[in-house]
Design an enzyme around this catalytic site. Structure first.
Site, PDB file in Angstrom:
ATOM      1  N   ASP A  72       0.834  -1.201   0.000  1.00  0.00           N
ATOM      2  CA  ASP A  72       0.000   0.000   0.000  1.00  0.00           C
ATOM      3  C   ASP A  72       0.868   1.250   0.000  1.00  0.00           C
ATOM      4  OD1 ASP A  72       0.702  -0.846   2.658  1.00  0.00           O
ATOM      5  OD2 ASP A  72      -0.656   0.654   3.474  1.00  0.00           O
ATOM      6  N   GLU A 137      -0.060  -0.819   5.962  1.00  0.00           N
ATOM      7  CA  GLU A 137       1.012  -0.214   6.747  1.00  0.00           C
ATOM      8  C   GLU A 137       0.858   1.299   6.818  1.00  0.00           C
ATOM      9  OE1 GLU A 137       4.815   1.528   7.949  1.00  0.00           O
ATOM     10  OE2 GLU A 137       3.769   1.858   6.062  1.00  0.00           O
ATOM     11  N   GLU A 138       0.414   1.897   5.723  1.00  0.00           N
ATOM     12  CA  GLU A 138       0.343   3.357   5.654  1.00  0.00           C
ATOM     13  C   GLU A 138      -0.899   3.942   6.324  1.00  0.00           C
ATOM     14  OE1 GLU A 138       2.714   5.064   4.896  1.00  0.00           O
ATOM     15  OE2 GLU A 138       3.924   4.234   3.281  1.00  0.00           O
ATOM     16  N   GLU A 166      11.761  -0.680   4.555  1.00  0.00           N
ATOM     17  CA  GLU A 166      11.436   0.747   4.637  1.00  0.00           C
ATOM     18  C   GLU A 166      12.632   1.596   4.190  1.00  0.00           C
ATOM     19  OE1 GLU A 166       8.691   2.205   5.147  1.00  0.00           O
ATOM     20  OE2 GLU A 166       7.420   0.641   6.031  1.00  0.00           O
ATOM     21  N   HIS A 352       6.440   9.970   0.356  1.00  0.00           N
ATOM     22  CA  HIS A 352       5.183  10.660   0.642  1.00  0.00           C
ATOM     23  C   HIS A 352       5.094  12.020  -0.053  1.00  0.00           C
ATOM     24  CE1 HIS A 352       4.008   8.228   4.496  1.00  0.00           C
ATOM     25  NE2 HIS A 352       4.647   7.485   3.608  1.00  0.00           N
TER      26      HIS A 352
END
Length: 382
Positions: A72, A137-138, A166, A352
């Site tokens: 995700d 996860e997000e 990550e 992001h």
């Protein structure tokens, strides 16, 4: 580039092209499952509510080396601010562009080709290889890795070592690896007052005024000084809301949101108590609710850390900084179950953000680094 280098880039492109805004997987996990099945992995789909998860294993013996990650991604934001559609991957120079390129579809692609490189060279490797992949996860992180680890723990099959992909690196690939993370504690504070006219303050009770001394106290408080692994605990106010929109009305209440990122020198319970003691000492009329996003965790075993350090030195000639900084990760669910956890991934400069990207040279190097770690742990354990 060799064939597996090209395959790494192509897999990353295929993953990026699947729209998988959390908790939607967008078909990424089926692509991963098909790739791993061709390498002799058994695939188990573990959906929980609207979240897709897979647990894939090759081998049936201890120790277990797992790769953990998420398919995700965060929403792309305003599409007009992107230089290209976020789910249409582009290569410009050495950069692969698209939502999830760095966080963390690039790492997933590198994990897959690293595994193929290792399995082709070591078809009868010792121990077991595993993949724990989630699509949660997000966002809420409730029905993803947390639930899968609970399931695995009940079976007695928790990974011995886990590499989370990550984006851990800072200025260059491999300069930083994360061996733990700080805890995250959230608070929603409502300060009560009495609404009234600003010209008659004696007939009202301004919650903003009454809260200010306590807020100043909270903002200046030293919560702890950290330790050799963790920086000092910090508190940040992230939102304040009060008022009716009129400049002549004293509001009836004020709402604040704040967050602690805390070290192992503090606990969620100790921080809650200290905050409430400060509010009480300043005679604030309040209600407060708390939520813990994750407790701090730290890998204290040296086996995985040393294998990663060896791989980074062998492939890149660098010694990484061992860090616990940054936000939270799914390592907070894996490490407490008994697994050594290290986060090793690309640079985090664009995660992001609009126009997220990853350097293709770093992406292909990451695949080779993962392969060396597998060699070190499953083939050279003397």
């Amino acid at each position: 580039m060799d064939n597996l280098d090209e395959a790494t880039v192509e897999l990353a492109r295929q993953l990026i092209s699947r729209t998988s805004v959390s908790p939607n997987d967008g078909g990424c996990q089926q692509l991963i499952a098909d790739y791993l099945a061709d390498l002799g992995f058994s695939i188990e789909h573990l959906p929980f509510e609207d979240v897709s998860n897979i647990w894939a294993v090759r081998g049936a013996s201890q120790p277990i080396l797992a790769f953990a990650g998420h398919t995700d991604v965060v929403p792309p934001g305003p599409l007009e601010e992107w230089d290209w559609p976020p789910f249409e991957p582009h290569v410009i120079g050495d950069m692969l562009l698209g939502r999830g390129a760095a966080d963390m579809k690039g790492s997933l692609a590198a994990m897959l080709t690293a595994t193929k490189r290792f399995v082709l060279a070591n078809p009868n490797h010792g121990g077991s290889l595993a993949f724990l992949i989630t699509s949660d996860e997000e966002a809420d992180a409730i029905n993803g890795t947390r639930k899968v680890i609970e399931t695995l723990k009940a079976r007695g099959t928790v990974p011995t070592w886990t590499i989370v992909g990550e984006p851990s690196s800072d200025q260059r690939l491999g300069d930083t690896i994360r061996i733990g993370r700080r805890g995250s504690l959230n608070a929603n504070l409502i300060v009560h007052g009495v609404q009234g006219h600003v010209a008659y303050p004696d007939e009202a009770d301004n919650p903003i005024h009454s809260a200010l001394p306590a807020l100043a106290n909270l903002a200046s408080e030293s919560w702890d000084t950290g330790n050799q692994y963790f920086p000092a605990t910090t508190m940040q106010i992230s939102n304040i809301r009060a008022g009716t929109g009129a400049n002549n009305v004293i509001p009836a209440s004020m709402e604040l949101l704040f967050n602690f990122r805390f070290s192992t020198e503090s606990t969620a319970e100790s921080l809650k108590q200290r905050v409430e003691d400060i509010l009480d000492r300043h005679c604030v009329n309040y209600d407060i609710s708390w939520s813990v996003s994750g407790n701090p965790f730290l890998t204290t075993g040296r086996t995985l850390i040393q294998a990663v350090q060896y791989a980074l030195d062998a492939e890149l000639g660098i010694t990484p900084t061992l860090s616990t900084s940054g936000g939270t990760s799914d390592g907070r669910f894996i490490c407490p179950a008994g697994s050594e956890v290290v986060e090793l991934g690309p640079r985090n400069a664009t995660i992001h953000k609009v126009n997220e990207c990853i350097d293709i040279n770093e992406l292909t190097a990451l695949s080779k680094i993962y392969s060396v770690v597998m060699e070190r742990l499953l083939c050279h354990r003397d």
